[in-house]
Design a protein around this motif. Sequence first.
Motif, PDB file in Angstrom:
ATOM      1  N   SER A   1      14.085  -2.507   2.108  1.00  0.00           N
ATOM      2  CA  SER A   1      15.104  -3.547   1.987  1.00  0.00           C
ATOM      3  C   SER A   1      14.481  -4.870   1.532  1.00  0.00           C
ATOM      4  O   SER A   1      15.012  -5.554   0.645  1.00  0.00           O
ATOM      5  N   LYS A   2      13.332  -5.226   2.115  1.00  0.00           N
ATOM      6  CA  LYS A   2      12.655  -6.467   1.734  1.00  0.00           C
ATOM      7  C   LYS A   2      12.081  -6.376   0.322  1.00  0.00           C
ATOM      8  O   LYS A   2      12.101  -7.360  -0.433  1.00  0.00           O
ATOM      9  N   VAL A   3      11.561  -5.202  -0.030  1.00  0.00           N
ATOM     10  CA  VAL A   3      11.014  -5.012  -1.382  1.00  0.00           C
ATOM     11  C   VAL A   3      12.125  -5.160  -2.425  1.00  0.00           C
ATOM     12  O   VAL A   3      11.938  -5.800  -3.472  1.00  0.00           O
ATOM     13  N   LYS A   4      13.283  -4.587  -2.148  1.00  0.00           N
ATOM     14  CA  LYS A   4      14.411  -4.727  -3.073  1.00  0.00           C
ATOM     15  C   LYS A   4      14.808  -6.192  -3.236  1.00  0.00           C
ATOM     16  O   LYS A   4      15.114  -6.642  -4.352  1.00  0.00           O
ATOM     17  N   GLU A   5      14.777  -6.935  -2.137  1.00  0.00           N
ATOM     18  CA  GLU A   5      15.082  -8.366  -2.216  1.00  0.00           C
ATOM     19  C   GLU A   5      14.068  -9.075  -3.107  1.00  0.00           C
ATOM     20  O   GLU A   5      14.431  -9.957  -3.891  1.00  0.00           O
ATOM     21  N   ALA A   6      12.796  -8.698  -2.980  1.00  0.00           N
ATOM     22  CA  ALA A   6      11.747  -9.322  -3.791  1.00  0.00           C
ATOM     23  C   ALA A   6      11.945  -9.012  -5.275  1.00  0.00           C
ATOM     24  O   ALA A   6      11.798  -9.897  -6.131  1.00  0.00           O
TER      25      ALA A   6
ATOM     26  N   LYS B   1      -3.010  -5.838 -14.536  1.00  0.00           N
ATOM     27  CA  LYS B   1      -3.291  -5.303 -13.211  1.00  0.00           C
ATOM     28  C   LYS B   1      -3.380  -6.411 -12.158  1.00  0.00           C
ATOM     29  O   LYS B   1      -3.681  -7.561 -12.479  1.00  0.00           O
ATOM     30  N   TYR B   2      -3.129  -6.008 -10.894  1.00  0.00           N
ATOM     31  CA  TYR B   2      -3.216  -6.946  -9.776  1.00  0.00           C
ATOM     32  C   TYR B   2      -3.951  -6.297  -8.609  1.00  0.00           C
ATOM     33  O   TYR B   2      -3.812  -5.092  -8.368  1.00  0.00           O
TER      34      TYR B   2
ATOM     35  N   SER C   1       0.131 -12.230  -1.955  1.00  0.00           N
ATOM     36  CA  SER C   1       0.008 -13.688  -1.933  1.00  0.00           C
ATOM     37  C   SER C   1       1.374 -14.329  -2.172  1.00  0.00           C
ATOM     38  O   SER C   1       2.276 -13.727  -2.765  1.00  0.00           O
ATOM     39  N   ASP C   2       1.511 -15.579  -1.734  1.00  0.00           N
ATOM     40  CA  ASP C   2       2.792 -16.280  -1.857  1.00  0.00           C
ATOM     41  C   ASP C   2       3.212 -16.489  -3.309  1.00  0.00           C
ATOM     42  O   ASP C   2       4.392 -16.523  -3.619  1.00  0.00           O
ATOM     43  N   GLY C   3       2.242 -16.630  -4.216  1.00  0.00           N
ATOM     44  CA  GLY C   3       2.583 -16.929  -5.608  1.00  0.00           C
ATOM     45  C   GLY C   3       2.671 -15.725  -6.519  1.00  0.00           C
ATOM     46  O   GLY C   3       2.796 -15.872  -7.741  1.00  0.00           O
ATOM     47  N   PHE C   4       2.636 -14.513  -5.938  1.00  0.00           N
ATOM     48  CA  PHE C   4       2.575 -13.310  -6.771  1.00  0.00           C
ATOM     49  C   PHE C   4       3.764 -13.188  -7.724  1.00  0.00           C
ATOM     50  O   PHE C   4       3.589 -12.998  -8.935  1.00  0.00           O
ATOM     51  N   LEU C   5       4.976 -13.295  -7.219  1.00  0.00           N
ATOM     52  CA  LEU C   5       6.147 -13.088  -8.066  1.00  0.00           C
ATOM     53  C   LEU C   5       6.278 -14.194  -9.112  1.00  0.00           C
ATOM     54  O   LEU C   5       6.762 -13.946 -10.224  1.00  0.00           O
ATOM     55  N   ASP C   6       5.816 -15.395  -8.784  1.00  0.00           N
ATOM     56  CA  ASP C   6       5.807 -16.469  -9.781  1.00  0.00           C
ATOM     57  C   ASP C   6       4.824 -16.153 -10.896  1.00  0.00           C
ATOM     58  O   ASP C   6       5.098 -16.398 -12.077  1.00  0.00           O
ATOM     59  N   ASP C   7       3.669 -15.586 -10.538  1.00  0.00           N
ATOM     60  CA  ASP C   7       2.682 -15.210 -11.546  1.00  0.00           C
ATOM     61  C   ASP C   7       3.220 -14.105 -12.443  1.00  0.00           C
ATOM     62  O   ASP C   7       3.046 -14.138 -13.671  1.00  0.00           O
TER      63      ASP C   7
ATOM     64  N   LEU D   1       7.577  -3.344 -12.808  1.00  0.00           N
ATOM     65  CA  LEU D   1       6.671  -3.809 -11.750  1.00  0.00           C
ATOM     66  C   LEU D   1       6.342  -2.643 -10.837  1.00  0.00           C
ATOM     67  O   LEU D   1       7.243  -1.982 -10.306  1.00  0.00           O
ATOM     68  N   HIS D   2       5.050  -2.385 -10.647  1.00  0.00           N
ATOM     69  CA  HIS D   2       4.539  -1.245  -9.886  1.00  0.00           C
ATOM     70  C   HIS D   2       3.691  -1.769  -8.734  1.00  0.00           C
ATOM     71  O   HIS D   2       2.710  -2.492  -8.954  1.00  0.00           O
ATOM     72  N   ILE D   3       4.070  -1.415  -7.502  1.00  0.00           N
ATOM     73  CA  ILE D   3       3.344  -1.862  -6.307  1.00  0.00           C
ATOM     74  C   ILE D   3       2.685  -0.654  -5.654  1.00  0.00           C
ATOM     75  O   ILE D   3       3.364   0.259  -5.184  1.00  0.00           O
ATOM     76  N   GLN D   4       1.351  -0.652  -5.610  1.00  0.00           N
ATOM     77  CA  GLN D   4       0.605   0.490  -5.067  1.00  0.00           C
ATOM     78  C   GLN D   4      -0.694  -0.002  -4.444  1.00  0.00           C
ATOM     79  O   GLN D   4      -1.358  -0.875  -5.012  1.00  0.00           O
ATOM     80  N   PRO D   5      -1.073   0.534  -3.286  1.00  0.00           N
ATOM     81  CA  PRO D   5      -2.306   0.073  -2.612  1.00  0.00           C
ATOM     82  C   PRO D   5      -3.565   0.413  -3.408  1.00  0.00           C
ATOM     83  O   PRO D   5      -3.530   1.112  -4.420  1.00  0.00           O
ATOM     84  N   ASN D   6      -4.690  -0.096  -2.874  1.00  0.00           N
ATOM     85  CA  ASN D   6      -6.025   0.156  -3.430  1.00  0.00           C
ATOM     86  C   ASN D   6      -6.176  -0.424  -4.828  1.00  0.00           C
ATOM     87  O   ASN D   6      -6.787   0.173  -5.714  1.00  0.00           O
ATOM     88  N   ASN D   7      -5.582  -1.614  -5.008  1.00  0.00           N
ATOM     89  CA  ASN D   7      -5.695  -2.373  -6.260  1.00  0.00           C
ATOM     90  C   ASN D   7      -5.140  -1.620  -7.466  1.00  0.00           C
ATOM     91  O   ASN D   7      -5.643  -1.749  -8.585  1.00  0.00           O
ATOM     92  N   GLU D   8      -4.094  -0.817  -7.227  1.00  0.00           N
ATOM     93  CA  GLU D   8      -3.478  -0.025  -8.290  1.00  0.00           C
ATOM     94  C   GLU D   8      -2.148  -0.629  -8.772  1.00  0.00           C
ATOM     95  O   GLU D   8      -1.436  -0.002  -9.551  1.00  0.00           O
ATOM     96  N   SER D   9      -1.810  -1.830  -8.308  1.00  0.00           N
ATOM     97  CA  SER D   9      -0.554  -2.453  -8.736  1.00  0.00           C
ATOM     98  C   SER D   9      -0.698  -3.004 -10.157  1.00  0.00           C
ATOM     99  O   SER D   9      -1.783  -3.423 -10.574  1.00  0.00           O
ATOM    100  N   PHE D  10       0.414  -3.012 -10.876  1.00  0.00           N
ATOM    101  CA  PHE D  10       0.387  -3.538 -12.243  1.00  0.00           C
ATOM    102  C   PHE D  10       1.797  -3.885 -12.704  1.00  0.00           C
ATOM    103  O   PHE D  10       2.790  -3.461 -12.097  1.00  0.00           O
ATOM    104  N   ILE D  11       1.857  -4.663 -13.764  1.00  0.00           N
ATOM    105  CA  ILE D  11       3.120  -4.868 -14.475  1.00  0.00           C
ATOM    106  C   ILE D  11       2.952  -4.324 -15.883  1.00  0.00           C
ATOM    107  O   ILE D  11       1.837  -4.244 -16.401  1.00  0.00           O
ATOM    108  N   ALA D  12       4.058  -3.929 -16.493  1.00  0.00           N
ATOM    109  CA  ALA D  12       4.029  -3.395 -17.847  1.00  0.00           C
ATOM    110  C   ALA D  12       5.254  -3.874 -18.607  1.00  0.00           C
ATOM    111  O   ALA D  12       6.323  -4.093 -18.022  1.00  0.00           O
ATOM    112  N   THR D  13       5.082  -4.038 -19.902  1.00  0.00           N
ATOM    113  CA  THR D  13       6.197  -4.440 -20.748  1.00  0.00           C
ATOM    114  C   THR D  13       6.088  -3.718 -22.082  1.00  0.00           C
ATOM    115  O   THR D  13       5.026  -3.223 -22.449  1.00  0.00           O
ATOM    116  N   GLY D  14       7.196  -3.665 -22.782  1.00  0.00           N
ATOM    117  CA  GLY D  14       7.163  -3.113 -24.127  1.00  0.00           C
ATOM    118  C   GLY D  14       8.110  -1.962 -24.340  1.00  0.00           C
ATOM    119  O   GLY D  14       9.228  -1.949 -23.822  1.00  0.00           O
TER     120      GLY D  14
END
Length: 225
Positions: free
Chosen positions: A37-42, A182-183, A190-196, A98-111
Amino acid sequence: MTNTIPKETLPFLKKLSKNNNRDWFNDNKPEFKAIESKVKEAYNYLGELMNGHDQIDKVKIFRIYRDVRFSKNKLPYKTHFGGSFHRKKPELRGGYYLHIQPNNESFIATGFWEPNKDDLFRIRKEFEMDDSEMREILANKSFKNTWGEFVGDELKTAPKGFDKEHPAIDLIRKKQFIFTKKYTDKEVISDGFLDDVNDAFKKIRLYFDYMSDVLTTNLNGESLL
């Protein structure tokens, strides 16, 4: 509305990865539903940010359940959250993910993940005729520092009907036209993640404006809409 990825998201996904079975998931479903529920809000908050510089008509968060019917991997649950942001069609082309995954596997993609046959041919013909504008975008310092180079599948040689010696063959042989960023886990919570993420998506507009123009006109530049 939640404007950050909740800090409990990554630890839960790690536990799910180690206990990817229905019994464990059902026992922990209340925790999952609260996090989801919180992730959907984000994600929806990010969609609102993006509407400040684009026209997003749909935010879609993908279900945690895997479709195992045609997969050798029979684990029932995904171990990540994923969601897409759809631009207003038909005039605005391209998409965001937007892909959220542990162990530094998160990333965004476009195109353009899977351009249809007609769109793929039109893009290739544009590069065949004049690749200078695409080269300028790829060389743009701010763009390059954020997104780097194209990633995605490509042919080993020239597509049928195209010259394998063409100066733009490196672009013409591509089957996908994707950029990724990648992230780390620390960055994601972090607080500024979605802004970044929003700032990165904003910088893709150079590319999207160009591709939207290509895909809504013929080779003479006449509108197809």
